[in-house]
Design a protein around this motif. Structure first.
Motif, PDB file in Angstrom:
ATOM      1  N   TYR A 141       0.897  -1.325  -0.178  1.00  0.00           N
ATOM      2  CA  TYR A 141      -0.058   0.157  -0.040  1.00  0.00           C
ATOM      3  C   TYR A 141       0.872   1.238   0.031  1.00  0.00           C
ATOM      4  O   TYR A 141       0.480   2.413  -0.396  1.00  0.00           O
ATOM      5  CB  TYR A 141      -0.984  -0.022   1.462  1.00  0.00           C
ATOM      6  N   ILE A 147      -5.350  -3.289  12.374  1.00  0.00           N
ATOM      7  CA  ILE A 147      -4.721  -4.527  12.475  1.00  0.00           C
ATOM      8  C   ILE A 147      -3.486  -4.222  13.378  1.00  0.00           C
ATOM      9  O   ILE A 147      -3.152  -5.076  14.434  1.00  0.00           O
ATOM     10  CB  ILE A 147      -4.074  -5.186  11.001  1.00  0.00           C
ATOM     11  N   TYR A 169      -2.769  -5.718  16.952  1.00  0.00           N
ATOM     12  CA  TYR A 169      -1.573  -6.465  17.384  1.00  0.00           C
ATOM     13  C   TYR A 169      -1.028  -5.960  18.696  1.00  0.00           C
ATOM     14  O   TYR A 169      -0.707  -6.708  19.689  1.00  0.00           O
ATOM     15  CB  TYR A 169      -0.652  -6.157  16.237  1.00  0.00           C
ATOM     16  N   GLU A 189      -2.753  -7.289  21.605  1.00  0.00           N
ATOM     17  CA  GLU A 189      -2.602  -8.824  21.834  1.00  0.00           C
ATOM     18  C   GLU A 189      -1.223  -8.879  22.362  1.00  0.00           C
ATOM     19  O   GLU A 189      -0.952  -9.806  23.366  1.00  0.00           O
ATOM     20  CB  GLU A 189      -2.617  -9.710  20.569  1.00  0.00           C
ATOM     21  N   ARG A 212     -15.372  -4.659  16.103  1.00  0.00           N
ATOM     22  CA  ARG A 212     -14.749  -4.847  14.688  1.00  0.00           C
ATOM     23  C   ARG A 212     -15.714  -4.413  13.764  1.00  0.00           C
ATOM     24  O   ARG A 212     -15.271  -3.628  12.842  1.00  0.00           O
ATOM     25  CB  ARG A 212     -14.544  -6.464  14.697  1.00  0.00           C
ATOM     26  N   GLU A 256     -13.760 -14.858  12.656  1.00  0.00           N
ATOM     27  CA  GLU A 256     -12.929 -14.627  13.985  1.00  0.00           C
ATOM     28  C   GLU A 256     -14.140 -14.893  15.142  1.00  0.00           C
ATOM     29  O   GLU A 256     -13.415 -15.431  16.064  1.00  0.00           O
ATOM     30  CB  GLU A 256     -12.465 -13.204  14.171  1.00  0.00           C
ATOM     31  N   PRO A 276       0.784 -13.114  17.921  1.00  0.00           N
ATOM     32  CA  PRO A 276       0.322 -11.983  17.376  1.00  0.00           C
ATOM     33  C   PRO A 276       0.753 -11.451  15.977  1.00  0.00           C
ATOM     34  O   PRO A 276       0.046 -11.028  15.343  1.00  0.00           O
ATOM     35  CB  PRO A 276       0.593 -10.911  18.592  1.00  0.00           C
ATOM     36  N   TYR A 277       2.010 -11.713  15.526  1.00  0.00           N
ATOM     37  CA  TYR A 277       2.607 -11.215  14.456  1.00  0.00           C
ATOM     38  C   TYR A 277       2.165 -12.036  13.191  1.00  0.00           C
ATOM     39  O   TYR A 277       1.651 -11.505  12.328  1.00  0.00           O
ATOM     40  CB  TYR A 277       4.091 -11.279  14.481  1.00  0.00           C
ATOM     41  N   ARG A 289      -0.833 -13.407  13.332  1.00  0.00           N
ATOM     42  CA  ARG A 289      -2.123 -13.031  13.342  1.00  0.00           C
ATOM     43  C   ARG A 289      -2.284 -11.933  12.342  1.00  0.00           C
ATOM     44  O   ARG A 289      -3.188 -11.615  11.496  1.00  0.00           O
ATOM     45  CB  ARG A 289      -2.821 -12.684  14.621  1.00  0.00           C
ATOM     46  N   ALA A 290      -1.446 -10.723  12.560  1.00  0.00           N
ATOM     47  CA  ALA A 290      -1.555  -9.523  11.879  1.00  0.00           C
ATOM     48  C   ALA A 290      -1.147  -9.815  10.552  1.00  0.00           C
ATOM     49  O   ALA A 290      -1.681  -9.329   9.504  1.00  0.00           O
ATOM     50  CB  ALA A 290      -0.395  -8.840  12.485  1.00  0.00           C
ATOM     51  N   ARG A 341      -4.227 -11.339   8.928  1.00  0.00           N
ATOM     52  CA  ARG A 341      -5.353 -10.231   8.725  1.00  0.00           C
ATOM     53  C   ARG A 341      -5.013  -9.394   7.655  1.00  0.00           C
ATOM     54  O   ARG A 341      -5.868  -8.974   7.006  1.00  0.00           O
ATOM     55  CB  ARG A 341      -5.463  -9.475  10.227  1.00  0.00           C
ATOM     56  N   PHE A 342      -3.695  -8.915   7.556  1.00  0.00           N
ATOM     57  CA  PHE A 342      -3.437  -7.927   6.593  1.00  0.00           C
ATOM     58  C   PHE A 342      -3.794  -8.564   5.113  1.00  0.00           C
ATOM     59  O   PHE A 342      -4.216  -7.680   4.262  1.00  0.00           O
ATOM     60  CB  PHE A 342      -1.896  -7.779   6.665  1.00  0.00           C
ATOM     61  N   TRP A 343      -3.345  -9.775   4.779  1.00  0.00           N
ATOM     62  CA  TRP A 343      -3.573 -10.315   3.475  1.00  0.00           C
ATOM     63  C   TRP A 343      -5.080 -10.736   3.214  1.00  0.00           C
ATOM     64  O   TRP A 343      -5.271 -10.466   2.045  1.00  0.00           O
ATOM     65  CB  TRP A 343      -2.830 -11.488   3.245  1.00  0.00           C
ATOM     66  N   HIS A 400      -7.211  -8.677   4.246  1.00  0.00           N
ATOM     67  CA  HIS A 400      -7.697  -7.488   3.920  1.00  0.00           C
ATOM     68  C   HIS A 400      -7.373  -7.134   2.676  1.00  0.00           C
ATOM     69  O   HIS A 400      -8.182  -6.226   1.791  1.00  0.00           O
ATOM     70  CB  HIS A 400      -7.373  -6.320   4.972  1.00  0.00           C
ATOM     71  N   TYR A 401      -6.228  -7.164   2.110  1.00  0.00           N
ATOM     72  CA  TYR A 401      -5.709  -6.917   0.884  1.00  0.00           C
ATOM     73  C   TYR A 401      -6.683  -7.628  -0.201  1.00  0.00           C
ATOM     74  O   TYR A 401      -6.797  -7.060  -1.184  1.00  0.00           O
ATOM     75  CB  TYR A 401      -4.111  -7.393   0.689  1.00  0.00           C
TER      76      TYR A 401
END
Lengths: 222, 241
Positions: free
Chosen positions: A53, A71, A75, A78, A98, B77, B97-98, B100-101, B104-106, B108-109
């Motif tokens: 992006y 996101i 993070y 968490e 959410r 979720e 957590p990383y 998961r991020a 979630r990012f992909w 969203h993409y």
């Protein structure tokens, strides 16, 4: 490239999306290095950290990038889970938070942008839509202190940075949020009593000046 | 007795062809949750849908113990959180957590940047140039997903590792639509040689017991392409409002 230890935030001073992250970090008491980005001349670091992006905010934790403000906030919630929980525990409340944060993402900034970019009938339509969006949010808030209930949380921080933009929007589109959505304005005041919010949000006059700058540079997105 | 009571508790509103609805069904299947599928009528919205999702009036909606949850990945979720721990050994989101991020990012993409290009291809009516451009962007997106798979699966079959996870669901729900779009448009979007890991992944994904009965058949999608494309456009247009 050696992994830089600690927390770094690539951000832009007036970005409501970046401010969400700053509020979350403040709520959690996390030390971090803030790196202001020039969005009109993007750094290698930013482009490398968010190649998809090329946008801020980007959080780097021990060198690993996390992108997309909500996101990033999840993070942060968490990782630093010992303090100030942002998302509710209960599954339905969590899904609801959410849902509305996603609604804010889909609607608020884009509609707000039309308030200052457009004129005449199109601007009127945007104004009507903007008020409808916030009336819906006002309905969701109800008579609660915060969207999170008694405690400030995820949904509150997802929305509150946009409050700094109200003055600019009201001035350009000629309306009053206090008249249209008084409960939202009251909620915003309560949020501003929190240091994490008051120290993060931009001065509405500065936002107004920034929007003037964008108007001159019409069509530039950040 | 218990099974039927539970089935009354969980309902899914939607159309079988919607990739967003497919996501919810895969998630429930992964957790072994019995549910009632309430099929919407194509071209109109039921009272229940409008009542359950007054903000968007869109599917899917999960109704659990009478309460609605909306937006496909938010529902996924929710399902992951509710049917967790001892009840279901399978965790949809990764544990760290990383990771998961990243998932979630992909996810969203996929919805934000990639899916709108698929709509362009299916729509028809735009210029040949617009279609070709969309096809190139879709292919580039698939190449990106190949890289993500390589980087994050750590040699395992799925984005989620040994088993289907958050990103597998988000991306895989579009799979037969991609293949249908190729047949409809004549553009070759997915090439095994260019994305060999995705090819292997798609075989495993489509045959998975949680997926195979809910992922719509390619030929069925092609046959009803016109009707579904109109729906896709309407959906995308509604989302852009």
């Amino acid at each position: 490239m050696a992994r830089e230890k600690g927390v770094v935030l690539l951000d832009f001073w007036v970005s409501p999306f970046g401010q969400r992250v700053r509020i979350a970090l403040a709520e959690k008491g996390v030390d971090y290095e803030y790196k202001e980005q020039d969005l009109f001349n993007k750094s290698e670091h930013l482009l490398k950290s968010n190649p998809v992006y090329k946008k801020i905010p980007v959080l780097l934790h021990d060198g690993k990038p996390i992108c997309e403000s909500l996101i990033i906030v999840q993070y942060i919630d968490e990782v630093w889970s010992d303090k100030a929980p942002l998302l509710p525990d209960e599954p339905l409340a969590r899904a609801n938070a959410r849902f509305w944060a996603d609604f804010i993402d889909k609607k608020v900034y884009e509609c707000g942008t039309r308030l200052w970019k457009l004129k005449g009938e199109e601007q009127e339509a945007a104004k009507k839509e903007f008020v409808e969006i916030f009336k819906l949010l006002q309905g969701e808030l109800g008579d609660r202190k915060f969207f999170g209930g008694e405690t400030f949380g995820f949904l509150d921080l997802a929305l509150v940075p946009f409050v700094a933009w109200f003055y600019a929007y009201e001035t350009f589109a000629k309306f009053s949020m206090d008249e249209e959505c008084p409960k939202i304005v009251a909620w915003a005041k309560r949020c501003m009593e929190r240091e994490s919010v008051s120290k993060t949000l931009s001065d509405p006059n500065k936002v107004y000046e920034f929007v003037l700058f964008l108007k001159e540079k019409f069509g530039v997105e950040y | 007795m218990a099974a039927s009571r539970e089935a009354e508790e969980v309902k899914v509103l939607g159309l079988t062809v919607s990739p967003f609805v497919v996501r919810v069904r895969i998630a429930l299947n992964l957790k072994g949750v019995q549910y009632e599928f309430l099929e919407e009528q194509f071209g109109s919205k039921s009272e229940l849908l409008i009542k359950s999702n007054p903000v968007y009036k869109k599917m899917p909606v999960l109704i659990h113990q009478g309460r609605p949850i909306c937006e496909s990945m938010i529902i996924v979720e929710y399902v992951d959180q509710v049917w967790a721990g001892d009840y279901a050994s399978h965790s949809i989101l990764p544990s760290l957590p990383y990771d998961r991020a990243v998932a979630r990012f992909w996810a969203h993409y996929i919805d934000d940047k990639w899916f709108p290009k698929l709509v362009v291809i299916l729509k028809g009516g735009d210029t040949e140039e617009a279609h070709a451009e969309a096809a190139e962007e879709l292919k580039a997106g698939l190449k990106l997903m190949e890289e993500v798979l390589e980087k994050h699966s750590k040699g395992k079959p799925f984005f989620g590792g040994d088993a289907i996870g958050h990103l597998d669901i988000a991306f895989g729900s579009y799979w037969t639509w991609i293949l249908a779009a190729e047949k409809i448009s004549g553009f070759k979007l997915f090439q095994q040689k260019q994305t060999p890991l995705l090819f292997a992944w798609s075989q495993d994904f489509c045959l998975d017991v949680a997926v195979k009965d809910v992922l719509p058949d390619v030929d069925m999608l092609v046959e009803h392409a016109k009707k579904f494309s109109a729906w896709m456009i309407q959906n995308a247009a509604a989302e852009n409002n």
